[in-house]
Design a protein around this motif. Structure first.
Motif, PDB file in Angstrom:
ATOM      1  N   TYR A  93      52.908  62.780 -33.350  1.00 48.28           N
ATOM      2  CA  TYR A  93      52.556  61.376 -33.575  1.00 48.28           C
ATOM      3  C   TYR A  93      53.427  60.455 -32.717  1.00 48.28           C
ATOM      4  O   TYR A  93      52.929  59.542 -32.052  1.00 48.28           O
ATOM      5  CB  TYR A  93      52.738  61.068 -35.052  1.00 48.28           C
ATOM      6  CG  TYR A  93      52.405  59.658 -35.465  1.00 48.28           C
ATOM      7  CD1 TYR A  93      51.119  59.323 -35.844  1.00 48.28           C
ATOM      8  CD2 TYR A  93      53.387  58.675 -35.522  1.00 48.28           C
ATOM      9  CE1 TYR A  93      50.806  58.039 -36.249  1.00 48.28           C
ATOM     10  CE2 TYR A  93      53.082  57.391 -35.927  1.00 48.28           C
ATOM     11  CZ  TYR A  93      51.789  57.087 -36.287  1.00 48.28           C
ATOM     12  OH  TYR A  93      51.480  55.818 -36.683  1.00 48.28           O
ATOM     13  N   LYS A  96      52.360  60.621 -29.167  1.00 46.38           N
ATOM     14  CA  LYS A  96      51.076  59.983 -28.918  1.00 46.38           C
ATOM     15  C   LYS A  96      51.217  58.467 -28.887  1.00 46.38           C
ATOM     16  O   LYS A  96      50.634  57.797 -28.051  1.00 46.38           O
ATOM     17  CB  LYS A  96      50.080  60.418 -29.993  1.00 46.38           C
ATOM     18  CG  LYS A  96      48.688  59.869 -29.780  1.00 46.38           C
ATOM     19  CD  LYS A  96      47.626  60.740 -30.422  1.00 46.38           C
ATOM     20  CE  LYS A  96      47.413  60.424 -31.861  1.00 46.38           C
ATOM     21  NZ  LYS A  96      46.229  61.121 -32.404  1.00 46.38           N
ATOM     22  N   PHE A  97      52.002  57.953 -29.828  1.00 42.60           N
ATOM     23  CA  PHE A  97      52.155  56.501 -29.890  1.00 42.60           C
ATOM     24  C   PHE A  97      53.313  56.014 -29.030  1.00 42.60           C
ATOM     25  O   PHE A  97      53.639  54.845 -29.049  1.00 42.60           O
ATOM     26  CB  PHE A  97      52.362  56.056 -31.341  1.00 42.60           C
ATOM     27  CG  PHE A  97      51.092  55.999 -32.114  1.00 42.60           C
ATOM     28  CD1 PHE A  97      50.472  54.801 -32.386  1.00 42.60           C
ATOM     29  CD2 PHE A  97      50.495  57.158 -32.559  1.00 42.60           C
ATOM     30  CE1 PHE A  97      49.292  54.737 -33.083  1.00 42.60           C
ATOM     31  CE2 PHE A  97      49.316  57.114 -33.264  1.00 42.60           C
ATOM     32  CZ  PHE A  97      48.702  55.912 -33.532  1.00 42.60           C
ATOM     33  N   ASN A  98      53.951  56.936 -28.344  1.00 42.37           N
ATOM     34  CA  ASN A  98      55.064  56.612 -27.481  1.00 42.37           C
ATOM     35  C   ASN A  98      56.157  55.852 -28.225  1.00 42.37           C
ATOM     36  O   ASN A  98      56.631  54.808 -27.793  1.00 42.37           O
ATOM     37  CB  ASN A  98      54.557  55.797 -26.280  1.00 42.37           C
ATOM     38  CG  ASN A  98      55.493  55.945 -25.126  1.00 42.37           C
ATOM     39  OD1 ASN A  98      56.334  56.837 -25.131  1.00 42.37           O
ATOM     40  ND2 ASN A  98      55.369  55.071 -24.152  1.00 42.37           N
ATOM     41  N   ASP A 145      59.169  51.510 -39.787  1.00 45.73           N
ATOM     42  CA  ASP A 145      58.260  50.712 -38.970  1.00 45.73           C
ATOM     43  C   ASP A 145      58.718  49.252 -39.070  1.00 45.73           C
ATOM     44  O   ASP A 145      58.169  48.459 -39.827  1.00 45.73           O
ATOM     45  CB  ASP A 145      56.829  50.895 -39.506  1.00 45.73           C
ATOM     46  CG  ASP A 145      55.814  50.326 -38.560  1.00 45.73           C
ATOM     47  OD1 ASP A 145      56.220  49.771 -37.526  1.00 45.73           O
ATOM     48  OD2 ASP A 145      54.620  50.441 -38.853  1.00 45.73           O
ATOM     49  N   ARG A 233      54.491  54.687 -42.005  1.00 49.38           N
ATOM     50  CA  ARG A 233      53.828  55.366 -40.890  1.00 49.38           C
ATOM     51  C   ARG A 233      53.297  56.703 -41.373  1.00 49.38           C
ATOM     52  O   ARG A 233      53.888  57.358 -42.235  1.00 49.38           O
ATOM     53  CB  ARG A 233      54.847  55.594 -39.781  1.00 49.38           C
ATOM     54  CG  ARG A 233      55.159  54.339 -39.027  1.00 49.38           C
ATOM     55  CD  ARG A 233      55.223  54.649 -37.526  1.00 49.38           C
ATOM     56  NE  ARG A 233      55.081  53.430 -36.756  1.00 49.38           N
ATOM     57  CZ  ARG A 233      56.111  52.820 -36.171  1.00 49.38           C
ATOM     58  NH1 ARG A 233      57.326  53.325 -36.272  1.00 49.38           N
ATOM     59  NH2 ARG A 233      55.911  51.727 -35.484  1.00 49.38           N
ATOM     60  N   SER A 345      44.771  56.884 -32.959  1.00 48.42           N
ATOM     61  CA  SER A 345      45.354  56.814 -31.620  1.00 48.42           C
ATOM     62  C   SER A 345      45.816  55.379 -31.391  1.00 48.42           C
ATOM     63  O   SER A 345      45.424  54.477 -32.129  1.00 48.42           O
ATOM     64  CB  SER A 345      44.316  57.221 -30.581  1.00 48.42           C
ATOM     65  OG  SER A 345      43.242  56.337 -30.637  1.00 48.42           O
ATOM     66  N   PRO A 346      46.664  55.153 -30.392  1.00 55.65           N
ATOM     67  CA  PRO A 346      47.205  53.799 -30.198  1.00 55.65           C
ATOM     68  C   PRO A 346      46.117  52.738 -30.056  1.00 55.65           C
ATOM     69  O   PRO A 346      46.280  51.618 -30.532  1.00 55.65           O
ATOM     70  CB  PRO A 346      48.015  53.931 -28.908  1.00 55.65           C
ATOM     71  CG  PRO A 346      48.347  55.353 -28.810  1.00 55.65           C
ATOM     72  CD  PRO A 346      47.231  56.096 -29.438  1.00 55.65           C
ATOM     73  N   SER A 349      43.801  52.486 -34.394  1.00 52.04           N
ATOM     74  CA  SER A 349      44.610  53.032 -35.474  1.00 52.04           C
ATOM     75  C   SER A 349      43.969  52.762 -36.831  1.00 52.04           C
ATOM     76  O   SER A 349      44.642  52.608 -37.833  1.00 52.04           O
ATOM     77  CB  SER A 349      46.016  52.456 -35.411  1.00 52.04           C
ATOM     78  OG  SER A 349      45.927  51.057 -35.388  1.00 52.04           O
TER      79      SER A 349
END
Lengths: 478, 483
Positions: A93, A96-98, A145, A233, A345-346, A349
Motif C-alpha cells: 500500500y 502504491k501510494f508513494n 494519516d 488508513r 489506487s491513488p 481511492s
C-alpha cells in the motif's frame, strides 16, 4: 527447566529488534525499503523463537506474573503470522501510494510486543501492562494519516474511549485486588471459588468486563469500531482487525477463563447479553453500510459476539472453539481488508462496496480468492469460517444452550446477506470502468493467494488447528 | 468413489470427458451393486477431524445409488447442452457444473452427518454463481433469494444434527437413526429437518424461491435444479426425518399429507395460468414433488388402516420412482424450453405458436415429454404417480381423489402449453425462421426420451434395486423409538 530470562527471550528480542527498526528507519537511504524488510525479518525471528521454545508444561516466571504455556505459544505464533501478513500488505500500500510512513512498522512491532505480553499475562498487572503497550501504539497508528480530518477524529475517538476503558479496567482491577487481596490469576481463582457471591468481587468483575468488551469491540462498547476502521488508513485498519483481536481473546481467556472462573455464573450471564446484542447490532447494521470498511467493522462486531458464545459454554472445549474462531477470523478479516487495499489506487481511492463491481471480469484470480474469503466470513462450508462457527455452536449445544445456538444461527443467516452482496458486485454486475486499471504486483498477489488458500486449507482440514487449540487449552487452563 | 471436486477450466470437450468418465464410474458401481441387501455398500471411511470423531464416510444403498446415477447422467446432458447463450467464461460455467456434480454426489453418498451437511451447503455456492452470473434479467434477486431461503432451512438442520450428536455421541448417520428419543424431542427434530428439506423439495408454502430461481437460471442451471437438487429434499426425508423421528412423522403425518395435497392441487392450478414456459414447468415441478412427499408420509395412515406395513412400502417406492422420473421429465422439459430460448430468446408462450411447422422433430420430442409430464401410461411419469395414488387409496379415498386430480390438472396445463406453443398457425416471424434441432440437441433429447420410456415401460429393475433398502426402512420406522 528454563531460566527466567530464557522464557521471555522472544519478547526481549522483539523489543530489541523494534528499537533496531527505529534506528534503521532513521539512517537508511530515502528510497530504500530496508525498514520493511528488517521489521518483517524481526517477526520471523521472534516467531521461530516462540516455536522453538514451546513448553509442554506451563512455566511461571517473575513471581508468577508471566506464564509461558501452550495457549500463549499458539496465540503468539498466530499474532506474529498475522502481523507479518499485515506488514506485507502495508508495504504494498505504501509503495502504491508513494507514502513514506515507515514508522508504521516500529509502532506495529511495539504493539505486537504488547500483544505477546498480554498472551502470557498471569497477573492482572501484566494484563494491564500488555494492554497499554498494545493500545498506545495503536492510537498512534490510527493517527498516522496526519492530514486527514477523519483520521484525526478517529484517533481522538479511539484514544478518549480507549483511555476511558483502560481506566475502568484499572478501577475494576483495584476492586478485585481489594476483594481478593491478590493480583495473581491463580490465587484470584481460588479466592473467587471460595467467595463467589462477594459483592465487591462481582462489582470488580463488571468493570473488568467493560475493559474486555471494549477491546474486543462488542455491543454496547462497540461505538469506536466503525469510525476508527473507516478513519484510519487501510493497512492500519487491516492490522487493527487481525492481530489485536487475538490479543483481546487472550486477555478474555486469561482474566475470565483463568482468573475469574469461579464467577463464571455471573460473567457468562453478562456475556450472553453482550454476545446476542453484538450479533444483532453487527449483522443488521452491516447491511445498511455503503462503505466497505464500515461494513466490515460491523461484521467484526458480529463475529466477536459469536466468539463470546464460546466463553459462555465455560468449558475447555468452548475456550478452544473461541480460540479457533479468533485465529480464523483474524486471517479472514485480514484478507477482506486486503481486498480493498488491493483495489484502491491513488487516483481512485473510493472505498464504497460498489467498488468491487465487475472485478471478476478484470481480475478473475483475485476475485476467486476474495470469493473464498467472503463465503468463509459468511460461514458457508467448506471454508474455515464455517468450522469456526460450527465448533462454537457444538459447544453451546453441549452445554445445553440450544436456544442460544438457534439465535446465533439466525443472526448468521442475516449476516450472510451482506457478504453475498459483495459477491454479487464482483460476479454478477458488469464493470463500470473503475477497476479496469488495476494491476497487482506479483508479491502481494502471492500473499493474498496464500491468505485465501489458508482459509480453504483450514476448511478442508480444520482438525489440525482445532486439535492444537484443544490440546493447548487442556494443558494450560486447569 | 465418484467424488471429484477439481475445478476444470477446460473447454466443453474436456468437461464432457470428465462427466462421461464419472458416469461410467457410477455405472460400474451399479454393476457391482448387490441389490439383495439393504446394507451400505462401497464404503469409504477415513478419519477426518479426529478430535470430534468426524469421518469422511461415504457409502451407497438402494436409495442413494439411483439418485447418484441420475446426477451423473443429467450432468453429461447439461454439459452437452451448454450453448452459445453462455457466452464467454464457458470454462468457468462448466467447471461450476463439475464441482456441483461432485458435491451433489457427495450429498447422496455421505454417511457422516457433518460431511453430509458440508456437502449440502457447499452445493449452494456453485448454484448461486450459476444463476447469478449466467441468469436472466432478474437473476440477482432470484439467486440471493434461493441462497438465503435454502440457508435458513439448513441452519436449523445444523442445530438438529448437533443435538443428535449429543444424544448419540457420534456423527454416523446410521447410529443417529437408531437413537431412542422421546416424542417431544422427535417432533422438534422433525420440524428442524422439515425446514431444511421442505425448502429443498419444495413444499408449499416455502416454495416461492423455486419459480424465481428456475425462471432466471440458465438452461443448465434449471435442469440441475429441477432434476437433481429438488431430489435432495426427498432424499433428506428418507435419510433423516423418517428414520430419526418415526414417531414424530407418524404424529405429524396429516400435516405433511395436507401440505403435499395443497402442493399437488393448488400449485397445479397456479401452473395452469402461467404465461412463461419456464415458470409453468417450475410450478409443475412443485406439484409433482408433492407426490413424493405424499408417497412418503401416507405410509403411516396406510399401515394404520390396513395393519400391514408391506402395503406401505409401495408408497415409498412410488415416491422414489417419482423422484427419478421427475428428474428425467422436468430436465427434458427445461432443455426443450432451452432449445427454443436459444433460438428466439423468449420464454413467453405468446411469442410462439405453430412451432411444429419449422421444427417437426423437436415437436415430436416435446410431445413425448409433455405426455410424460401429464402422466401418460407407458412413460415414467405414470409409474410413480400410479404407485402413490394406489397407496393413497388404501389410506383414504379423499386423499387419493385429490391426488388423482393431478392427472387432469397436469394434462391440462402441460398440453395446453404444448398446444399454444407447438400447434396452430405460424403468426410470428421468429417462429417461421426457426431451424429444427441440431445433432447435439437430438442426442440429448433422445437419450432422455429413452430414459423416460424405459422407466415407464419396464420399471422393475429400478424397483428391485430399491426394494431391500426401502423394505428395511419401512421395518425401521414401523418400530416406535420412544423410550
Amino acid at each position: 527447566m528454563m531460566n527466567e530470562l530464557q522464557v521471555i527471550t522472544p519478547e526481549m528480542t522483539l523489543a530489541g529488534l523494534g528499537c533496531l527498526v527505529l534506528l534503521v528507519d532513521v539512517f537508511k537511504r530515502e528510497e530504500s525499503n530496508l525498514t520493511f524488510w528488517t521489521a518483517s525479518l524481526s517477526l520471523v525471528v521472534v516467531c521461530l523463537l516462540v516455536v522453538v521454545w514451546r513448553p509442554d508444561q506451563p512455566v511461571y516466571v517473575f513471581g508468577s506474573t508471566f506464564k509461558l504455556d501452550q495457549v500463549s505459544s499458539l496465540l503468539k505464533i498466530f499474532i506474529l503470522i498475522t502481523g507479518l501478513g499485515a506488514f506485507f500488505y502495508a508495504n504494498y500500500y505504501f509503495e502504491k501510494f508513494n507514502l513514506k510512513q515507515s514508522e508504521f512498522y516500529s509502532l506495529a512491532i511495539f504493539s505486537i510486543l504488547g500483544m505477546l505480553v498480554l498472551a502470557s499475562a498471569h497477573s492482572l498487572l501484566t494484563v494491564y501492562l500488555g494492554l497499554e503497550l498494545l493500545s498506545l501504539s495503536l492510537y498512534a497508528m490510527v493517527a498516522m494519516d496526519r492530514d486527514s480530518k477523519f483520521a484525526a477524529e478517529a484517533a481522538m475517538k479511539y484514544f478518549v474511549l480507549g483511555a476511558l476503558a483502560s481506566g475502568i479496567l484499572l478501577y475494576g482491577i483495584s476492586m478485585l485486588y481489594g476483594a481478593a487481596g491478590t493480583l495473581d490469576l491463580i490465587e484470584l481463582k481460588t479466592q473467587g471459588m471460595a467467595k463467589d457471591s462477594d459483592l465487591l468481587l462481582v462489582f470488580g468483575l463488571v468493570f473488568v468486563l467493560v475493559g474486555i468488551g471494549f477491546k474486543l469491540g462488542v455491543v454496547p462498547f462497540h461505538m469506536w469500531i466503525p469510525d476508527v476502521y473507516e478513519g484510519s488508513r487501510t493497512p492500519v485498519t487491516l492490522f487493527l482487525s487481525s492481530a489485536p483481536k487475538i490479543a483481546a481473546y487472550a486477555m478474555a481467556l486469561r482474566v475470565l477463563g483463568e482468573g475469574l472462573v469461579g464467577l463464571s455464573a455471573e460473567w457468562s450471564q453478562m456475556l450472553t447479553f453482550m454476545a446476542v446484542l453484538s450479533m444483532g447490532v453487527g449483522n443488521i447494521a452491516a447491511i445498511a453500510q455503503s462503505n466497505f470498511k464500515r461494513m466490515l467493522a460491523y461484521s467484526t462486531i458480529a463475529h466477536m459476539g459469536f466468539l463470546l458464545l464460546g466463553f459462555i459454554a465455560t468449558s475447555p472445549g468452548g475456550y478452544a472453539a473461541s480460540m479457533f474462531y479468533v485465529v480464523v477470523y483474524s486471517i479472514m478479516g485480514m484478507g477482506a481488508f486486503a481486498a480493498l487495499l488491493l483495489v484502491v489506487s491513488p487516483n481512485n481511492s473510493d472505498e464504497k462496496i460498489t467498488r468491487f463491481k465487475g472485478l471478476s471480469l478484470t481480475n478473475p484470480a483475485a476475485s476467486l480468492m476474495f470469493l473464498i474469503l467472503m463465503l468463509s466470513l459468511a460461514g458457508i462450508p467448506p471454508f474455515a469460517g464455517f468450522w469456526a462457527k460450527w465448533f462454537v455452536l457444538k459447544e453451546l449445544v453441549a452445554s445445553g444452550m440450544l436456544w442460544l445456538a438457534v439465535i446465533a444461527v439466525i443472526f448468521s443467516l442475516i449476516g450472510a446477506y451482506y457478504y453475498l452482496r459483495i459477491i454479487k458486485y464482483m460476479y454478477f454486475d458488469s464493470d463500470d470502468g473503475a477497476n479496469s486499471s488495476i494491476c497487482w504486483s506479483r508479491s502481494v498477489g502471492t500473499v493474498f493467494t496464500v491468505n485465501a488458500v489458508a482459509i480453504l486449507f483450514l476448511g478442508f482440514f480444520p482438525g489440525i488447528l482445532m486439535s492444537e487449540c484443544l490440546k493447548a487449552v487442556l494443558s494450560s487452563i486447569v | 468413489m465418484v467424488f471429484r471436486g477439481s475445478r476444470s477450466d477446460s473447454v466443453k470437450a474436456e468437461a464432457l470427458i470428465f462427466s462421461i468418465v464419472t458416469f461410467i464410474l457410477s455405472l460400474v458401481l451399479l454393476y457391482n451393486f448387490d441389490s439383495s441387501t439393504a446394507e451400505m455398500q462401497f464404503i469409504e471411511r477415513v478419519s477426518w477431524i479426529p478430535v470430534f470423531g468426524i469421518e469422511y464416510f461415504l457409502g451407497l444403498d438402494g436409495i442413494s445409488l439411483p439418485l447418484v446415477l441420475l446426477t451423473t447422467f443429467i450432468t453429461i446432458l447439461v454439459i452437452l447442452a451448454a450453448g452459445k447463450s453462455i457466452g464467454d467464461r464457458l470454462g468457468f460455467y462448466l467447471g461450476a457444473f463439475l464441482i456441483l456434480e461432485g458435491v451433489m454426489v457427495g450429498v447422496f453418498a455421505a454417511l457422516d452427518a457433518v460431511l453430509f451437511y458440508v456437502f449440502w451447503e457447499a452445493m449452494l455456492i456453485p448454484m448461486f454463481l450459476i444463476i447469478g452470473i449466467w441468469g436472466g434479467s432478474n437473476r440477482v434477486y432470484a439467486t440471493i433469494k434461493f441462497f438465503l431461503y435454502t440457508l435458513l432451512g439448513s441452519l436449523l438442520m445444523l442445530v438438529a444434527l448437533l443435538y443428535l450428536y449429543y444424544v448419540t455421541g457420534t456423527f454416523a448417520i446410521e447410529s443417529m437413526q437408531s437413537a431412542p428419543l422421546n416424542l417431544l424431542e422427535q417432533q422438534l427434530l422433525f420440524l428442524a429437518f422439515l425446514m431444511a428439506f421442505a425448502v429443498k423439495v419444495p413444499m408449499w408454502p416455502v416454495h416461492t424461491w423455486l419459480p424465481d430461481a428456475h425462471v432466471e437460471a440458465p438452461t443448465g442451471g434449471s435442469v440441475i435444479l429441477a432434476a437433481v437438487m429438488l431430489k435432495m429434499g426427498g432424499y433428506g426425508f428418507l435419510r433423516f426425518s423418517l428414520p430419526v423421528a418415526p414417531d414424530a412423522a407418524a404424529s405429524l403425518d396429516s400435516l405433511m399429507i395436507a401440505l403435499s395435497l395443497v402442493a399437488v392441487v393448488y400449485i397445479g392450478l397456479v401452473a395452469l395460468v402461467q404465461e412463461d414456459m419456464k415458470k409453468l414447468i417450475a410450478y409443475s415441478s412443485i406439484s409433482h414433488m408433492g407426490f413424493v412427499t405424499l408417497g412418503l408420509f401416507v405410509v403411516f395412515t396406510v399401515a394404520a388402516e390396513t395393519g400391514d406395513w408391506n402395503d406401505a412400502t409401495m408408497g415409498v417406492e412410488g415416491a422414489m420412482v417419482q423422484m427419478i422420473s421427475h428428474g428425467f421429465i422436468s430436465g427434458a422439459l427445461f432443455l426443450c424450453v432451452g432449445v427454443l430460448y436459444e433460438r428466439v430468446h423468449s420464454r413467453q408462450i405468446k411469442d410462439y405458436g405453430g412451432v411444429a411447422n419449422p421444427m417437426p422433430v423437436f415437436a415430436a420430442f416435446m410431445m413425448l415429454f409433455a405426455m410424460a409430464n401429464a402422466g401418460l401410461p407407458g412413460t415414467s411419469g405414470f409409474v410413480g404417480e400410479f404407485l402413490v395414488i394406489m397407496t393413497a387409496f388404501k389410506a383414504s379415498f379423499w386423499v387419493a381423489f385429490l391426488a388423482g386430480t393431478t392427472l387432469i390438472l397436469g394434462a391440462a396445463y402441460t398440453l395446453w402449453m404444448y398446444k399454444r406453443v407447438i400447434f396452430g398457425a405460424v403468426l410470428n416471424d421468429n417462429v417461421s425462421s426457426l431451424c429444427d434441432v441440431n445433432k447435439t440437441e437430438t442426442i440429448i433429447l433422445s437419450t432422455l426420451a429413452v430414459a423416460v420410456l424405459v422407466v415407464g415401460i419396464w420399471p422393475a429393475p429400478l424397483l428391485e434395486l430399491m426394494q431391500p433398502t426401502i423394505q428395511n426402512l419401512i421395518e425401521h420406522i414401523a418400530n416406535s423409538k420412544l423410550r
